[in-house]
Enzyme design. Structure first.
Site, PDB file in Angstrom:
ATOM      1  N   SER A 104      22.673  82.547  25.067  1.00 19.60           N
ATOM      2  CA  SER A 104      22.675  83.564  26.122  1.00 19.60           C
ATOM      3  C   SER A 104      21.302  83.600  26.765  1.00 19.60           C
ATOM      4  O   SER A 104      20.281  83.388  26.094  1.00 19.60           O
ATOM      5  CB  SER A 104      23.033  84.937  25.560  1.00 19.60           C
ATOM      6  N   HIS A 108      14.381  86.858  34.826  1.00 21.25           N
ATOM      7  CA  HIS A 108      13.910  87.833  35.812  1.00 21.25           C
ATOM      8  C   HIS A 108      12.691  87.274  36.550  1.00 21.25           C
ATOM      9  O   HIS A 108      11.586  87.266  36.002  1.00 21.25           O
ATOM     10  CB  HIS A 108      13.521  89.144  35.126  1.00 21.25           C
ATOM     11  N   HIS A 118      21.943  85.223  34.945  1.00 21.62           N
ATOM     12  CA  HIS A 118      22.395  85.414  33.565  1.00 21.62           C
ATOM     13  C   HIS A 118      23.418  84.333  33.254  1.00 21.62           C
ATOM     14  O   HIS A 118      24.213  83.936  34.112  1.00 21.62           O
ATOM     15  CB  HIS A 118      23.042  86.794  33.403  1.00 21.62           C
ATOM     16  N   ASN A 120      25.864  82.824  29.632  1.00 21.67           N
ATOM     17  CA  ASN A 120      26.223  82.995  28.228  1.00 21.67           C
ATOM     18  C   ASN A 120      27.353  82.029  27.905  1.00 21.67           C
ATOM     19  O   ASN A 120      28.324  81.940  28.660  1.00 21.67           O
ATOM     20  CB  ASN A 120      26.671  84.440  27.984  1.00 21.67           C
ATOM     21  N   ARG A 122      29.607  80.801  24.388  1.00 24.12           N
ATOM     22  CA  ARG A 122      29.791  81.149  22.986  1.00 24.12           C
ATOM     23  C   ARG A 122      31.081  80.535  22.434  1.00 24.12           C
ATOM     24  O   ARG A 122      32.010  80.210  23.180  1.00 24.12           O
ATOM     25  CB  ARG A 122      29.809  82.667  22.811  1.00 24.12           C
ATOM     26  N   HIS A 187      30.747 103.523  36.375  1.00 23.42           N
ATOM     27  CA  HIS A 187      30.153 104.842  36.649  1.00 23.42           C
ATOM     28  C   HIS A 187      29.425 104.860  37.994  1.00 23.42           C
ATOM     29  O   HIS A 187      29.187 105.932  38.547  1.00 23.42           O
ATOM     30  CB  HIS A 187      29.204 105.252  35.516  1.00 23.42           C
ATOM     31  N   GLY A 270      25.732  95.312  13.564  1.00 25.67           N
ATOM     32  CA  GLY A 270      24.669  94.953  12.645  1.00 25.67           C
ATOM     33  C   GLY A 270      24.546  93.465  12.400  1.00 25.67           C
ATOM     34  O   GLY A 270      23.718  93.022  11.608  1.00 25.67           O
ATOM     35  N   GLY A 272      23.863  91.173  14.795  1.00 25.91           N
ATOM     36  CA  GLY A 272      22.883  90.555  15.673  1.00 25.91           C
ATOM     37  C   GLY A 272      21.462  90.965  15.319  1.00 25.91           C
ATOM     38  O   GLY A 272      21.211  91.739  14.403  1.00 25.91           O
ATOM     39  N   ARG A 273      20.516  90.422  16.057  1.00 29.48           N
ATOM     40  CA  ARG A 273      19.092  90.747  15.893  1.00 29.48           C
ATOM     41  C   ARG A 273      18.673  91.533  17.120  1.00 29.48           C
ATOM     42  O   ARG A 273      18.761  91.059  18.246  1.00 29.48           O
ATOM     43  CB  ARG A 273      18.281  89.457  15.765  1.00 29.48           C
TER      44      ARG A 273
END
Length: 313
Positions: A104, A108, A118, A120, A122, A187, A270, A272-273
């Protein structure tokens, strides 16, 4: 033989090691290409391991000639049993060992006339003795301009389309639509950018062709992005444009922390890092209360002409 509807294949058909090797080479190639474009900045590497089962390589570039901040992350997590949340709606997944791996990245640039990008890619596989594995690919890439440019958008989508076409004429419009729908802030009732490609739970071509499609799309990211960066980075910009870039980066933060499934899964599971998951956040952001662009400005044109679903090719 494989069942393209269920994602099940005989174990001889699916080769997770090949996918891992490709993802590691993809990380290397993207970092090398971006360093070449930047000319100054170098990616700093941080290799990590988790006691729960997993490892990764995080590479971060900052304060370069071109890139204010960027991260290209490889991760590979695995375990003997899927978390209950992962098998709650798919009982056939219970009791399976699993592997999830991916690359991923978020880039910027410093110049507000250069878009953020971006990508990704997987792969997931869950296995159980005596049963066919369940597997799929996911990923894609999308572009987030601060100041819209028609040529950039057409180029981005043309490269994306060409990367899909060898595997079916229907894939580009389908993946484009999925991208437009996914990278959307409900939103705000606003797209994050001008889209690109997005796919998930993809296995319908069988492992070999699905993997070939992912390799084609992933390898095209550099061809889609680097020419845009090189054509825009030397353009002069004002402090007002830099402030608008910081304001629009706030939308990026909102999407990643509120809407993005990968970010939410990594933080909540939990597995991932945290530092690697949040590498996507920009270095400088601003929020302004109830701000609206002045009519007739380039800032207003971003909203009216670019932040909407449209056909670019």
């Amino acid at each position: 033989m494989s069942d393209s509807n269920s994602g099940k294949s005989t174990s001889t058909d699916v080769n997770a090691d090949q996918v891992r090797d490709f993802l590691l080479s993809l990380q290397n190639n993207i970092c090398s290409s971006l360093e070449s474009v930047d000319g100054k900045g170098k990616f700093r590497e941080d290799s990590w391991q988790r006691e729960l089962g997993g490892s990764g390589i995080t590479r971060v570039i900052s304060d370069g000639n071109v890139f204010e901040k960027g991260g290209v992350n490889f991760s590979h997590v695995f375990g003997d049993n899927l978390p209950p949340s992962a098998s709650a709606t798919r009982p056939e997944m219970a009791g399976r060992s699993f592997q999830a791996m991916g690359v991923s990245l978020v880039i910027h640039p410093g110049n507000p006339l250069v878009p953020t990008s971006h990508a990704n890619f997987r792969f997931f596989i869950a296995e159980k003795p005596g049963e066919a594995p369940v597997w799929w690919f996911g990923g894609g890439y999308d572009l987030t301009p601060y100041y819209g440019n028609e040529d950039d958008c057409r180029h981005w989508h043309q490269v994306a389309k060409l990367s899909c076409e060898p595997f079916g004429k229907q894939l580009y419009p389908r993946f484009k639509k999925e991208c437009d729908e996914y990278f959307y802030l409900p939103h705000r009732k606003e797209p994050r950018g001008i889209g690109g490609l997005f796919f998930d739970d993809f296995n319908e071509l069988g492992f070999e062709k699905s993997f070939a499609m992912v390799k084609s799309i992933a390898s095209s990211y550099v061809d889609a992005y680097c020419p845009i960066v090189e054509s825009r980075n030397a353009l002069p910009y004002t402090e007002q444009q830099k402030q608008f870039q910081r304001y629009r980066r706030g939308r990026y933060v909102e999407f990643n922390l509120v809407c993005d499934r990968g970010t939410l899964f990594g933080l909540q599971s939990g597995l991932g890092r945290v530092e690697s998951i949040l590498m996507s956040l920009p270095p400088e952001v601003r929020w302004v209360y109830d701000w609206h662009p002045e009519q007739g400005t380039e800032e207003a044109r971003l909203y009216s002409d670019f932040l909407r679903a449209r056909d670019w090719v």
